[in-house]
Design a protein around this motif. Structure first.
Motif, short mmCIF file in Angstrom:
data_model
loop_
_atom_site.label_atom_id
_atom_site.label_comp_id
_atom_site.label_asym_id
_atom_site.label_seq_id
_atom_site.Cartn_x
_atom_site.Cartn_y
_atom_site.Cartn_z
N ILE A 107 15.44 81.16 24.51
CA ILE A 107 14.35 80.45 25.19
C ILE A 107 14.00 81.16 26.50
CG2 ILE A 107 13.62 78.27 26.22
CD1 ILE A 107 15.65 76.89 24.36
N SER A 113 8.21 78.26 23.78
CA SER A 113 8.27 76.81 23.89
C SER A 113 8.76 76.22 22.58
CB SER A 113 6.89 76.24 24.22
OG SER A 113 6.92 74.84 24.19
N ASP A 180 11.19 72.74 28.47
CA ASP A 180 12.20 73.43 27.68
C ASP A 180 13.62 73.05 28.12
OD1 ASP A 180 10.38 74.67 26.10
OD2 ASP A 180 10.39 76.57 27.17
N LYS A 183 14.40 69.85 26.32
CA LYS A 183 14.63 70.12 24.91
C LYS A 183 16.00 70.75 24.69
CE LYS A 183 10.82 68.98 22.65
NZ LYS A 183 10.82 68.13 21.45
#
Length: 334
Positions: A107, A113, A180, A183
């Motif tokens: 990431i 994303s 992010d 997540k």
């Protein structure tokens, strides 16, 4: 023969509990569907909305929980036998942390994303998670190898690697943008995120390949459980078998982490409960642990999604349920 009958009885009971848990998972959720409506949908008499919810959302999530729970439980059982340490499991040895590190690196470096992944990168996160788990296992084996595989060195090295990777992981997470970061944090907490058929079909063949292969090696695990001297005397190539089984167990754990995030303790408690129910013979222990792991994860996912108004990752529920048992084992272990 008596143990075999007992195992079959316990498998029947666990199968009933798993089927019941799956059926309840079909019923409850953001949109509640009654048992009658579930049955009507299964036989093709449901509404398009009910078919979408059951077959495209809830069914792949249930199958994923079954696969991940099975994989983590069997991986933990193998690691406990091979290391001859009842506290060994993928999370404690750093396998989960290694998988999480590679995901966060992906990431960070590619700035992808997680909510807008292209079709080509659909499997990027599972791939990097699996790669991280395997590389971490290789590093642990390399550092703990000293004229053979020493179980205490393996466990201590895994704990040290786990601590180091967790520190790096925290530092990298702080560099992510808020979306992010959340997540990644949810995934690392043990979120069954890959609840789509494309992920299920991608991961299922590997589970189908690895799980029977490990169960096939039940005899070798039974002999290794007796200790290196006895296993060598019985004609088992001890180091070779241990390395092979560790690689298989780590591969299975890596797949579980790829699909379900960092679910800790599931590989610890499932084999322990199974051992108390059916004994140490792996031809009975491994299937029992697999069924217990599946049941625990389905229940944890169901509780996490329905206990409060906010979704709680299944890994957090599993940790809350397992932490007291882990402390008990830690106090009991000599």
């Amino acid at each position: 023969m008596r143990q075999q009958k007992r195992a079959k009885l316990i498998w029947t009971m666990l199968s009933f509990l798993i089927i019941a848990a799956c059926f309840i998972s079909f019923n409850i959720g953001t949109v509640s569907i009654s048992p009658l409506e579930v049955w009507q949908t299964i036989i093709g008499q449901g509404t398009p909305k009910q078919e979408l919810i059951l077959f495209d959302i809830r069914l792949p999530a249930i199958i994923l929980a079954l696969m991940v729970g099975t994989g983590m439980a069997i991986s933990g059982a193998v690691l406990q036998t091979v290391t001859r340490n009842e506290l060994a499991e993928p999370g404690i040895l750093g396998i989960n942390a290694g998988a999480g590190l590679t995901v966060v690196l992906y990431i960070t470096l590619f700035q992808g994303s997680l909510s807008n992944m292209s079709l080509l990168s659909t499997f990027a996160m599972p791939f990097f998670a699996f790669l991280g788990a395997m590389l971490t296992a290789v590093l642990i084996l390399f550092l703990s190898w000293k004229q053979g595989l020493h179980t205490i060195r393996l466990l201590l090295t895994g704990i040290g690697i786990n601590a180091g990777i967790t520190a790096i992981l925290t530092a990298l997470q702080l560099r992510l943008n808020p979306h992010d970061f959340m997540k990644a944090l949810t995934w690392l907490s043990g979120d069954l995120w890959a609840t789509q058929w494309k992920y299920v079909w991608a991961l299922a063949p590997w589970f189908i390949l690895l799980i029977p292969l490990i169960i096939y090696k039940s005899h070798a695990l039974n002999v290794l459980h007796l200790g290196p001297l006895v296993s060598t005397g019985l004609g088992i190539r001890t180091e070779r078998e241990r390395l092979t089984l560790i690689v298989l167990a780590v591969a299975l754990a890596g797949l579980g982490v790829a699909a379900g995030g960092g679910i800790a303790f599931l590989g610890l408690i499932s084999p322990h409960i199974a051992r108390k129910l059916v004994g140490p013979k792996h031809q009975y222990l491994l299937p029992t642990a697999a069924m217990i792991g599946s049941l625990i994860l389905i229940l944890a996912d169901m509780l996490g999604k329905n206990l409060l108004k906010v979704d709680i990752p299944a890994g957090i529920i599993v940790s809350l349920l397992s932490a007291p048992y882990f402390i008990y084992l830690l106090l009991k272990t000599k």
